[in-house]
Design an enzyme around this catalytic site. Structure first.
Site, short mmCIF file in Angstrom:
data_model
loop_
_atom_site.label_atom_id
_atom_site.label_comp_id
_atom_site.label_asym_id
_atom_site.label_seq_id
_atom_site.Cartn_x
_atom_site.Cartn_y
_atom_site.Cartn_z
N GLY A 94 44.47 91.50 60.80
CA GLY A 94 44.13 90.19 60.24
C GLY A 94 43.32 90.34 58.97
N GLU B 272 37.37 106.82 52.08
CA GLU B 272 36.58 106.50 53.26
C GLU B 272 37.24 105.44 54.13
OE1 GLU B 272 35.45 106.55 50.15
OE2 GLU B 272 34.10 108.26 50.09
N LEU C 204 55.80 85.48 48.33
CA LEU C 204 54.76 84.46 48.25
C LEU C 204 53.54 84.86 49.06
CD1 LEU C 204 56.95 81.24 48.57
CD2 LEU C 204 55.71 82.01 46.54
N LYS D 82 60.38 83.85 52.38
CA LYS D 82 59.34 83.24 53.21
C LYS D 82 59.87 81.91 53.76
CE LYS D 82 54.29 82.70 53.20
NZ LYS D 82 53.09 83.23 52.54
N SER E 82 28.61 119.01 53.17
CA SER E 82 27.35 118.24 53.16
C SER E 82 27.06 117.61 54.51
CB SER E 82 27.42 117.15 52.09
OG SER E 82 27.32 117.68 50.79
#
Lengths: 622, 622
Positions: free
Chosen positions: B126, B368, B190, B249, B347
């Site tokens: 979502g 990330e 769209l 659509k 690191s």
């Protein structure tokens, strides 16, 4: 040393450029070794690129960095700060002493990664994949608003090409035809902990860049003549360009050249000394690159007229997101106000501005990182950007907002569809951690109005607010509570119900203010008098109002918010009262479980932030 | 209706697939109109694609969704939930009644956007651009860990192709050769508020996909035969595939077909009724698609042996990030533990695991968002992922972490280089809002150990922790405070100094615990006895320990944190004590200004979280 891009690059110039590059290398080595930390090898790979750029292509008046027609140079690979600072010395902007004695030291403006503490630096970098997206915003301003011939040059690392934000940026550069933007990618093959994903596969970079609507120019990043030609082509191109430079990390210092394990490590003093000697020693070259084209001075901006804010009928049902759109459109009378949206402007209601001022409205499609980065870039050029999307989706750009604060950027953000109030769409669309996240941004302002009048008044103040100003708006329609023209200072609050003998204070913001009012009515019927406070300014907070409430109610507070319990309005109240000597009991109502779909009222009731829960909480305190 | 992908698609099958697609359309229209909200037009465009997929290509045992060899179907465009739920009815997973009566209603598992409340849904979607990246994680598990022939199908919208995270995902799919992954892009031209950036420019999509290392297959998304061929090719491909389907659509309902202004809007009841009729009415087709290949049952996992945690000498200087790496490597004895890193494993010290268990270590390079998404995907397949980067850079993935919580994903995150303590690199590299951001994640755990022993003990507990478990580690080396084998329960704390008559309590976590200890020593010389509490578990918090401190010290607390003042450790303490009747005075020390470069000690002193500031704050309270 003065060179002009217009002349052909002769042998003599090549020699001089080589000398300049050697000086940049030497200085990058010296300052990082002196500091005992920093990224010399990442600087060495790009030294030739930057020598050619500053000597022959970057049109910049270093004495007057705000010059309107100055090019922009952004170190998207901010860790190459030794190279940037070496450039600043080479152009005479900073002294050798400042470079050598202060780099990375407390109080220095030559920080580990560049920040706008330096007047030649537009934005802070150091979180990879952000400098280029900001450059897109600057280039948007140049092409569509300033109509000035400046060029934006962004030096990128190859590691950061793995960040999606880079591709959002190149996509938008292509979409908006930003011929005034050039990314220079220092493809040195080695990231922090080893080889990059694509290493020296320049052809794949080339195909990606091309597919994203930009013109790739592949060069040997240590061939001064080739670099010079590439930059010349970039400046003259009809669209955005990406110079893909094959380079060697640590170039110029055989001990570290193209070797893993040397990222972010300064050379030991003896190695550094030897390297400097091998590079020909310390130089005192002072370079004067091309100057910006003379352009007409900016017209003295007329003092902005106070916008004619929208007015609303008290009691009428209006969504605050609509008030955002109305107020933003009203602010459009100021030519420096620009708006952006993440392809949801019919929800955030930024479309109201877009329809009125299409030339100052930038559609960033579904790319929230680029949305915020473009806003940062636009404010570099003096504009006052308002960027909007759903509150939940601003979380996509959190790193950009964090960095914008370090950039001391002045941007306004609007997050609509806050909280469980949105109803049926469910938790993915609900901003429920935005108050915590945005409050924690350094120097931020966080506003959450309950009605249309206060919302419009706050939007009007955001335009001149310093730092990151965040507005949280609500999806649904709620009654207008205030009179047009009422004052809503940032840092203030409103007393909606109050008496000296109040038993308890009900404290809300945004949608929960309406629940607090209804709860106060219900409590009144039980003989409990409740003060109602609208804390529309979540940061800064109206501490005096809270102190008064503590004093008058004997410290009985109910704080209710459409947000998770951590870090939001409740925390803001508690932080503000932390050092108080007298007892304060706060009954804190917030969304404690994971919400689902439902109606607004159902979900607020289920979360325990509805009218009934407030009544119960107040009763328990009294 | 049973069809097998092996057979050629004859006319009869095409007819039957068309009927199935019509049923999916009819049901998507009906349920959204009944709910009065939802996204029917975004469902109609993909109905043909999904009809072919579920009837002929998705190998899935709907009765037993945990079946090991089941394919995975992810609706990256989560707003097409009416289509997903129509599928669930068509396969017999849910009843017509549930679909029609509960969609988007309170208490229903058929929420506005899909969540794993449904056993056939792996992750919540979502927030656009997340389903495909999670699919990469699932496919990584399939190819590199499970060695099972399941295929991952992710239905994407075209709007979300503007999200950089999609390109991070395709890049990683290509890099890791995920032939078991297919993205199906529903290019319906769209978006929410108008045309998408690329509209029907399938060729640009094709070139982008190809450049990112995936095989594009362009089809007419309403040509059932072409779709069937495309999916067949996708399954047999030697690398990751992207089916680029040109669609319309609202397809099937002429009133809304290819018309803007119809995103997220249900059809009015009369229009819906007419549309359903035109589509041939309500059907009761029950489809049984192909079943997963039989695979050997998973070996019963042996009860995990308690890992042999690393041991440290009391007083030795050890960075907690090193302890993270040591403990993670120790946990590697469990075959379900996997680790990921964002190209900074030297690191974060995730490299210790990577060296010991290269087959279970996934390098996600500097992306990330994909780092966290891959972790979410890996836990879908039952693995226990630990994902690490700098604390500051986890902010890049904040939306992914937020959504992971909605997915009820169990993942461990490690953020290194927290706070100003990192020193010379400057603010861009300092995690200073991570405690606020991570605490606000629903159901999260937030840990911040002060020494190596406690860090290792906490890492060992994170492996079986439900939800999002975040560990904050420190760059520098500090003395080991605890004995090997000590208990550090999540939700607990440690008393480092205590007496009944303590004048004040000094409360820290992580690096500030060391400052608190030094401050206590100094205060003792002044005759002030200070309790020192190590709140290593920031969420959940040890409330009882705080109550004891309030009781014993008369409510005099100093809370000190290497974090901005909002939403962090101080807020956690205040939230925990909010409803206390007795007075509590908290002197809250945090990083209030924008930090710069400097040494750790300089920066902590400058921020007012060093030893001297703690002494002063305690003195002021006493």
């Amino acid at each position: 040393m003065t060179m002009e891009a217009e002349r052909t690059l002769g042998d003599e110039e090549v020699t001089r450029l080589g000398e300049l590059a050697a000086q940049l290398r030497v200085d990058a080595i010296r300052c990082s070794t002196m500091a005992g930390s920093g990224h010399p090898t990442s600087s060495l790979s790009a030294a030739d690129l930057m020598a050619v750029l500053i000597a022959r292509h970057l049109r910049y008046d270093w004495v007057n960095p705000p010059t309107r027609a100055n090019d922009h140079l952004i170190f998207s690979k901010g860790h190459a700060s030794p190279l940037l600072y070496a450039i600043l010395r080479a152009v005479g902007a900073i002294s050798e002493q400042e470079l050598m004695e202060t780099y990375r030291q407390l109080g220095s403006r030559l920080q580990g990664h560049p920040t706008p503490a330096l007047p030649w630096v537009d934005v802070a970098t150091g979180s990879l994949g952000q400098g280029l997206p900001v450059g897109v915003g600057i280039a948007l301003a140049g092409r569509y608003l300033d109509h000035l011939p400046f060029h934006v040059w962004a030096l990128c690392g190859d590691s950061e090409m793995a960040e999606g934000s880079i591709w959002e940026a190149l996509d938008k550069a292509g979409h908006y035809g930003l011929r005034n933007l050039t990314a220079i990618v220092d493809v040195n093959r080695l990231g922090q902990r080893g080889p990059t994903e694509l290493e020296w596969d320049l052809d794949t970079y080339r195909r990606r860049v091309e597919a994203f609507g930009c013109r790739p120019i592949v060069v040997d990043g240590h061939d001064l003549v080739a670099i010079d030609e590439a930059f010349g082509q970039a400046r003259e191109a009809t669209g955005p360009t990406v110079v893909l430079a094959r380079t060697v990390k640590g170039k110029g210092v055989p001990e570290v050249e193209n070797k893993p394990g040397w990222h972010g490590k300064p050379l030991k003093p003896d190695v550094a000394e030897q390297a400097v000697r091998a590079l020909g020693g310390v130089r005192q070259i002072r370079v004067t690159g091309p100057r910006p084209e003379p352009v007409p001075a900016a017209g003295k901006p007329s003092a902005p007229q106070p916008p004619e804010l929208p007015e609303y009928e008290k009691g009428a049902l209006v969504a605050t997101r609509n008030a955002y759109g109305d107020a933003l459109r009203a602010l459009g009378s100021r030519p420096d106000v620009v708006a952006l949206d993440g392809e949801v402007s019919d929800s955030t209601r930024a479309d109201k501005f877009g329809e009125a001022y299409p030339d100052r409205f930038f559609e960033m499609f579904i790319s929230e990182q680029q949305l915020v980065a473009a806003a940062v870039g636009l404010q570099v050029r003096g504009y006052r950007p308002f960027a909007a999307t759903f509150a939940a989706f601003l979380s996509r750009a959190y790193d950009f907002i964090r960095m914008a604060a370090i950039s001391r950027a002045d941007i306004a953000l609007s997050g609509s569809h806050a909280g469980v109030e949105i109803g049926a769409d469910g938790p993915s669309q609900m901003g429920l951690e935005d108050l915590a996240a945005l409050r924690a941004v350094q120097g931020s302002t966080v506003l959450y109005p309950s009605d249309a009048v206060s919302c419009a008044a706050l939007v009007a103040q955001m335009v001149d607010r310093k730092g990151i100003a965040y507005l949280r708006t609500t999806r649904g329609k709620y009654p207008v509570l205030y009179d047009n023209g009422d004052d809503f200072p940032i840092g203030g609050s409103k007393l909606l119900r109050a008496g000296k003998d109040d038993d308890v204070a009900l404290i809300g913001a945004g949608v929960t203010v309406h629940n607090c009012l209804a709860a106060a009515d219900e409590l009144a019927r039980e003989g409990i008098t409740a003060r109602v406070i609208d804390l529309y300014s979540v940061k800064p907070l109206d501490r005096q109002r809270l102190l008064d409430a503590v004093r008058d109610t004997g410290g009985r507070l109910v704080v209710v918010e459409d947000h998770y319990p951590e870090g939001g309005l409740g925390s803001a109240v508690l932080e503000s009262l932390a050092d108080l000597a007298e007892p304060v009991r706060v009954n804190h109502l917030a969304v404690r479980g994971l919400p689902t779909s439902g109606t607004s009222t159902q979900l607020m009731d289920q979360a325990g932030i509805g009218v009934h829960a407030i009544v119960t909480a107040a009763r328990a305190l009294c």
